[in-house]
Design a protein around this motif. Structure first.
Motif, short mmCIF file in Angstrom:
data_model
loop_
_atom_site.label_atom_id
_atom_site.label_comp_id
_atom_site.label_asym_id
_atom_site.label_seq_id
_atom_site.Cartn_x
_atom_site.Cartn_y
_atom_site.Cartn_z
N LEU A 40 0.82 -1.21 0.00
CA LEU A 40 0.00 0.00 0.00
C LEU A 40 0.85 1.26 0.00
O LEU A 40 0.46 2.28 -0.57
CB LEU A 40 -0.90 0.01 1.25
N MET A 41 2.00 1.20 0.66
CA MET A 41 2.90 2.36 0.78
C MET A 41 4.32 1.84 0.57
O MET A 41 4.99 1.44 1.52
CB MET A 41 2.73 3.01 2.16
N PRO A 42 4.80 1.82 -0.68
CA PRO A 42 6.09 1.19 -1.00
C PRO A 42 7.28 1.73 -0.21
O PRO A 42 8.27 1.00 -0.02
CB PRO A 42 6.26 1.46 -2.50
N SER A 67 -5.63 4.56 -1.17
CA SER A 67 -6.97 4.94 -1.64
C SER A 67 -6.95 6.25 -2.41
O SER A 67 -8.00 6.77 -2.79
CB SER A 67 -7.92 5.05 -0.44
N GLY A 68 -5.75 6.80 -2.63
CA GLY A 68 -5.60 8.01 -3.43
C GLY A 68 -5.98 9.28 -2.71
O GLY A 68 -6.36 10.27 -3.37
N GLY A 86 -2.94 3.64 9.08
CA GLY A 86 -3.95 4.58 8.60
C GLY A 86 -3.44 5.41 7.44
O GLY A 86 -4.15 5.62 6.44
N GLU A 87 -2.20 5.86 7.55
CA GLU A 87 -1.62 6.66 6.46
C GLU A 87 -1.43 5.82 5.20
O GLU A 87 -1.71 6.27 4.09
CB GLU A 87 -0.28 7.24 6.92
N ALA A 88 -0.99 4.57 5.36
CA ALA A 88 -0.76 3.71 4.20
C ALA A 88 -2.06 3.42 3.46
O ALA A 88 -2.12 3.49 2.22
CB ALA A 88 -0.12 2.40 4.66
#
Length: 572
Positions: free
Chosen positions: A167-169, A246-247, A239-241
């Motif tokens: 989700l967050m590379p 989700s853009g 939460g941030e990821a």
């Protein structure tokens, strides 16, 4: 009498003979239990054993518990740390209780009001009366709500088992294996091994969320998936990821995905939204003389998914309705059923807590869901909890809590403006919820919950690494290197800079991007007590309560700060 007994015996014998004869016929005999329907299944399917409670709840019991709740809540207002409280109860999809007690935050320096009575929302000399629409900061209760926001996005191949890197590379920690395998669920159960409290300390000195995400590799690695010790760092990262995947950002995500759909217009994860509200009750510390001091919560923006939520009892009741209805709200699904059920179910074994002893073989198990606590009550019912400030693994902060008993279709949320610290723990919200849960399940309170929580120490009351068990201010100063020898700029890769300066025999410590200033008072060759440089500055009272034994220790070019020790030492 003898003749009568003989007659009965003869009749019994005839019945036995007839039964035996019937058994020899080919006519099938009816089986005990309900008659099968046209499809061959029982009219009322028997529930699985795991869903059968040990103690039934008779008709009217929950109504009686609600009727008695007002007295329970009013009694909790006798806690001197609680000046305002709001409570809401949901039963079978309906809000059956909403009430406020006490007042919103009195003016700074004003005496705390007397024990409260149900609020009407009108104003008086002590401030506005609390009602169900009064907005409170929720502290640790932010995390379970964040989990339900995240659950709205776990569709189309995403789940709690999705690796965060997918989700967050850019997510990376010190251990490459954890970097690639830590999941969204790991971060919400607290099984990632990350030092969770590091985020709270960093936020307090002004480190923002993005900087924390950029510096995760500098944190010392712990044991991956060994124990569930939730805190602020994991939910903040997750939460941030999810928001980025989700853009959007966290603030937009929670609003559009859940809060707006439930009409939770008073609920926000932004500190500025809470500060702008006129119908709010800021968290307060109550001194021994009864005066109150408001506590600044601006720092919570950095860890918003875990600690930044503010809401009202009325809004939180709508949220409970969704949880107790399997994600449905007014006939519309707002949270996917599968990820919601997983969040509310046991996912990891929790360590020892305030109510259960981990080393007792007759103790009921305590588990973690994704953001929630899950346990079995003495009545044989699953009880789901969130928030709270008491317990060995719970954070200090605003005293608010939620308790759900799904098998009874009932949930309670209690919000207060009290602030719990390790030096002075407060658990009024948990005590109210526990008493209500007793009334629902047993008809009577099983113990004095306020007294129980008051005697249960917090983990933070135990000195952490780098702290002193005795107050450093009581130690006699000893000679050593001259004060200017300690001066310099010290750096920690996660917390940032710490500057030490001596002028006119006064040594000052300045921390982080927020330039938080403290005075160092020498207590040993290389040990100093830490206190706010300005005792009247915002946050000074809270710091003294939370860190009464704060210590700075120098070892050559290394500086260890007791309340910022989870990311290692600062180095000059």
């Amino acid at each position: 009498m003898i003749a009568r007994r003989r007659a009965l015996t003869a009749a019994a014998g005839l019945v036995a003979i007839a039964a035996a004869a019937g058994a020899c016929t080919t006519t099938p005999q009816p089986l005990p239990g309900p008659a099968p329907d046209a499809t061959g299944s029982a009219a009322t399917p028997e529930p699985p054993p795991g869903q059968v409670a040990g103690i039934p709840i008779p008709d009217g019991r929950i109504d009686d518990a609600v009727d008695r709740l007002d007295a329970v809540a009013a009694g909790a207002m006798h806690d001197p740390d609680v000046t305002g409280m709001a409570v809401a109860v949901v039963h079978d999809g309906t809000v059956v209780f909403e009430r406020g007690y006490g007042t919103t935050t009195p003016p700074a320096g004003a005496p705390a009001p007397a024990a409260g009575t149900p609020g009407s929302g009108t104003s008086d000399a002590d401030g506005a009366r609390v009602d169900a629409n009064t907005v409170f900061p929720l502290g640790a209760l932010s995390t379970p709500v964040a989990a339900t926001v995240v659950a709205t996005q776990l569709t189309e191949g995403r789940s709690w088992s999705t690796p965060v890197q997918a989700l967050m590379p850019q997510f990376a920690v010190a251990d490459p294996y954890v970097s690639g395998h830590a999941t969204v669920g790991d971060l919400f159960t607290g099984t990632s091994g990350l030092p969770e409290d590091a985020a709270i300390g960093a936020a307090h000195i002004g480190v923002d969320r993005q900087s924390m995400l950029d510096r995760l590799e500098s944190l010392p690695p712990g044991t991956f998936r060994a124990a569930a010790r939730p805190g602020a760092l994991g939910p903040t990262i997750a939460g941030e990821a999810v928001a980025r995947a989700s853009g959007t950002d966290w603030a937009t995500l929670y609003a559009r995905s859940l809060f707006h759909r439930l009409g939770m217009d008073s609920t926000s994860y932004r500190a500025r939204d809470f500060a702008a509200r006129t119908d709010s009750s800021a968290p307060v510390l109550v001194a021994a003389d009864g005066t109150v001091t408001a506590v600044d919560r601006a720092w919570t923006d950095a860890v918003a998914p875990a600690r930044g939520l503010s809401s009202s009892a009325h809004d939180m009741a709508e949220w409970m309705r969704v949880l107790l209805s399997d994600g449905m709200y007014k006939g519309v699904r707002v949270i996917p059923a599968e990820p919601l059920a997983a969040a509310l179910s046991p996912q990891a074994v929790a360590p020892e807590t305030a109510t259960e002893a981990a080393d007792a073989i007759d103790a009921r198990g305590v588990a973690r869901g994704y953001g929630f606590g899950v346990t079995d009550s003495a009545a044989g019912r699953v009880v789901i909890t969130g928030g709270g400030t008491a317990g060995h693994d719970a954070p200090t902060g605003p005293d608010s809590a939620v308790t759900l008993i799904p098998s009874a279709g009932v949930g309670i949320v209690t919000l207060t403006n009290a602030v719990s610290t390790s030096e002075r723990p407060v658990a009024a919200a948990q005590a109210v919820n526990a008493a209500f849960a007793d009334l629902v399940q047993f008809g009577e309170m099983q113990r004095d919950w306020a007294a129980w929580f008051a005697r249960t120490p917090l983990s933070h009351a135990t000195p952490r690494q780098g702290t002193s068990a005795a107050s450093p201010t009581t130690a006699a100063p000893s000679p050593g290197a001259p004060l200017p020898a300690f001066d310099g700029v010290y750096t920690n890769p996660f917390y940032g800079e710490a500057t030490v300066r001596t002028s006119n025999d006064t040594t000052t410590l300045t921390l982080g991007p927020g330039r938080k200033a403290f005075r160092l008072t020498r207590t040993g060759d290389a040990a100093f007590a830490i206190a706010p440089a300005d005792p009247a500055a915002p946050g000074a009272a809270a710091f003294r309560r939370e860190h009464p034994d704060a210590v700075a220790t120098f070892d050559g070019d290394a500086l260890t700060i007791s309340f910022l020790d989870q990311a290692g030492a600062f180095r000059r």
